[in-house]
Design a protein around this motif. Sequence first.
Motif, PDB file in Angstrom:
ATOM      1  N   LYS A 171       0.844  -1.187   0.000  1.00 11.56           N
ATOM      2  CA  LYS A 171       0.000   0.000   0.000  1.00 11.56           C
ATOM      3  C   LYS A 171       0.884   1.243   0.000  1.00 11.56           C
ATOM      4  N   VAL A 172       0.566   2.180  -0.891  1.00  7.04           N
ATOM      5  CA  VAL A 172       1.309   3.437  -0.987  1.00  7.04           C
ATOM      6  C   VAL A 172       0.380   4.556  -0.533  1.00  7.04           C
ATOM      7  N   GLU A 173       0.869   5.371   0.388  1.00  9.07           N
ATOM      8  CA  GLU A 173       0.111   6.522   0.886  1.00  9.07           C
ATOM      9  C   GLU A 173       0.934   7.777   0.671  1.00  9.07           C
ATOM     10  N   ILE A 174       0.268   8.837   0.253  1.00  3.91           N
ATOM     11  CA  ILE A 174       0.945  10.107   0.041  1.00  3.91           C
ATOM     12  C   ILE A 174       0.123  11.213   0.687  1.00  3.91           C
ATOM     13  N   TYR A 175       0.755  11.923   1.595  1.00  4.90           N
ATOM     14  CA  TYR A 175       0.130  13.065   2.258  1.00  4.90           C
ATOM     15  C   TYR A 175       0.408  14.302   1.415  1.00  4.90           C
ATOM     16  N   THR A 176      -0.646  15.057   1.100  1.00  9.95           N
ATOM     17  CA  THR A 176      -0.515  16.187   0.188  1.00  9.95           C
ATOM     18  C   THR A 176      -1.339  17.386   0.640  1.00  9.95           C
ATOM     19  N   THR A 177      -1.128  18.492  -0.071  1.00  7.79           N
ATOM     20  CA  THR A 177      -2.040  19.639  -0.054  1.00  7.79           C
ATOM     21  C   THR A 177      -2.338  19.961  -1.520  1.00  7.79           C
ATOM     22  N   PRO A 178      -3.483  20.602  -1.788  1.00  9.78           N
ATOM     23  CA  PRO A 178      -3.891  20.825  -3.178  1.00  9.78           C
ATOM     24  C   PRO A 178      -2.959  21.709  -4.009  1.00  9.78           C
TER      25      PRO A 178
ATOM     26  N   ALA B 177       5.151  14.301  -7.258  1.00  3.07           N
ATOM     27  CA  ALA B 177       5.224  12.961  -6.662  1.00  3.07           C
ATOM     28  C   ALA B 177       4.097  12.078  -7.188  1.00  3.07           C
ATOM     29  N   LYS B 178       2.895  12.634  -7.271  1.00  2.00           N
ATOM     30  CA  LYS B 178       1.764  11.864  -7.792  1.00  2.00           C
ATOM     31  C   LYS B 178       1.986  11.507  -9.262  1.00  2.00           C
ATOM     32  N   ALA B 179       2.572  12.415 -10.023  1.00  3.46           N
ATOM     33  CA  ALA B 179       2.860  12.144 -11.432  1.00  3.46           C
ATOM     34  C   ALA B 179       3.917  11.050 -11.569  1.00  3.46           C
ATOM     35  N   LEU B 180       4.942  11.088 -10.730  1.00  6.81           N
ATOM     36  CA  LEU B 180       5.983  10.068 -10.781  1.00  6.81           C
ATOM     37  C   LEU B 180       5.382   8.697 -10.478  1.00  6.81           C
ATOM     38  N   LEU B 181       4.590   8.613  -9.422  1.00  2.00           N
ATOM     39  CA  LEU B 181       3.963   7.340  -9.059  1.00  2.00           C
ATOM     40  C   LEU B 181       2.965   6.901 -10.117  1.00  2.00           C
ATOM     41  N   GLY B 182       2.173   7.847 -10.611  1.00  2.00           N
ATOM     42  CA  GLY B 182       1.199   7.528 -11.649  1.00  2.00           C
ATOM     43  C   GLY B 182       1.862   7.042 -12.923  1.00  2.00           C
ATOM     44  N   GLY B 183       3.012   7.616 -13.258  1.00  2.00           N
ATOM     45  CA  GLY B 183       3.764   7.187 -14.428  1.00  2.00           C
ATOM     46  C   GLY B 183       4.275   5.763 -14.319  1.00  2.00           C
TER      47      GLY B 183
ATOM     48  N   VAL C  54       1.404   3.119 -10.276  1.00  2.00           N
ATOM     49  CA  VAL C  54       1.301   2.770  -8.866  1.00  2.00           C
ATOM     50  C   VAL C  54       0.012   3.376  -8.316  1.00  2.00           C
ATOM     51  N   ALA C  55      -0.838   2.525  -7.780  1.00  2.00           N
ATOM     52  CA  ALA C  55      -2.044   3.011  -7.102  1.00  2.00           C
ATOM     53  C   ALA C  55      -1.624   3.534  -5.734  1.00  2.00           C
ATOM     54  N   PHE C  56      -2.192   4.662  -5.341  1.00  2.00           N
ATOM     55  CA  PHE C  56      -1.849   5.226  -4.037  1.00  2.00           C
ATOM     56  C   PHE C  56      -3.080   5.862  -3.414  1.00  2.00           C
ATOM     57  N   GLU C  57      -3.033   5.939  -2.098  1.00  2.00           N
ATOM     58  CA  GLU C  57      -4.068   6.644  -1.346  1.00  2.00           C
ATOM     59  C   GLU C  57      -3.538   8.036  -1.047  1.00  2.00           C
TER      60      GLU C  57
ATOM     61  N   ILE D  17       5.595  10.456   1.817  1.00  2.00           N
ATOM     62  CA  ILE D  17       5.215   9.249   1.101  1.00  2.00           C
ATOM     63  C   ILE D  17       5.624   8.016   1.903  1.00  2.00           C
ATOM     64  N   PHE D  18       4.672   7.085   1.988  1.00  2.00           N
ATOM     65  CA  PHE D  18       4.883   5.835   2.711  1.00  2.00           C
ATOM     66  C   PHE D  18       4.573   4.669   1.794  1.00  2.00           C
ATOM     67  N   VAL D  19       5.399   3.636   1.875  1.00  2.97           N
ATOM     68  CA  VAL D  19       5.131   2.371   1.211  1.00  2.97           C
ATOM     69  C   VAL D  19       5.027   1.345   2.326  1.00  2.97           C
ATOM     70  N   GLY D  20       3.822   0.849   2.543  1.00  3.42           N
ATOM     71  CA  GLY D  20       3.592   0.020   3.720  1.00  3.42           C
ATOM     72  C   GLY D  20       3.855   0.877   4.947  1.00  3.42           C
ATOM     73  N   ASP D  21       4.667   0.395   5.849  1.00  4.58           N
ATOM     74  CA  ASP D  21       5.028   1.165   7.046  1.00  4.58           C
ATOM     75  C   ASP D  21       6.334   1.934   6.869  1.00  4.58           C
ATOM     76  N   THR D  22       6.932   1.856   5.682  1.00  2.00           N
ATOM     77  CA  THR D  22       8.218   2.495   5.436  1.00  2.00           C
ATOM     78  C   THR D  22       8.025   3.922   4.932  1.00  2.00           C
ATOM     79  N   HIS D  23       8.633   4.863   5.624  1.00  2.00           N
ATOM     80  CA  HIS D  23       8.575   6.276   5.238  1.00  2.00           C
ATOM     81  C   HIS D  23       9.689   6.535   4.224  1.00  2.00           C
ATOM     82  N   LEU D  24       9.278   6.903   3.004  1.00  4.59           N
ATOM     83  CA  LEU D  24      10.275   7.190   1.970  1.00  4.59           C
ATOM     84  C   LEU D  24      10.711   8.647   1.978  1.00  4.59           C
ATOM     85  N   GLY D  25       9.893   9.530   2.525  1.00  3.86           N
ATOM     86  CA  GLY D  25      10.212  10.951   2.540  1.00  3.86           C
ATOM     87  C   GLY D  25       9.329  11.703   1.577  1.00  3.86           C
TER      88      GLY D  25
END
Length: 84
Positions: free
Chosen positions: A3-10, A18-24, A27-30, A56-64
């Motif tokens: 599971k990939v989670e990304i904390y953002t502001t609009p 970051a969303k574009a990189l993952l989307g490219g 990668v599905a993310f919350e 950005i988190f992948v599982g419980d791992t904080h990627l930064g």
Amino acid sequence: MKKVEIYTTPTCPYCHAAKALLGGKNVAFEEIVVLDPDLRAAMTQRANGQRTVPQIFVGDTHLGGYDDIAALDRQGKLDALLAN
């Protein structure tokens, strides 16, 4: 895939990048929008005191943030982290 989670502001350009990189990478993310102070506080605690977005988190791992995942991608390490 973990599971990939990304904390953002609009309005954050790094969040959009970051969303574009993952989307490219297809990668599905919350996305968790942290306009609420309580959500921002929860993100900060989870990200070891980091208050900036994205976080950005992948599982419980904080990627930064975006710079961190972009560097991992350039080094060829991001795909392996996302796949495990």
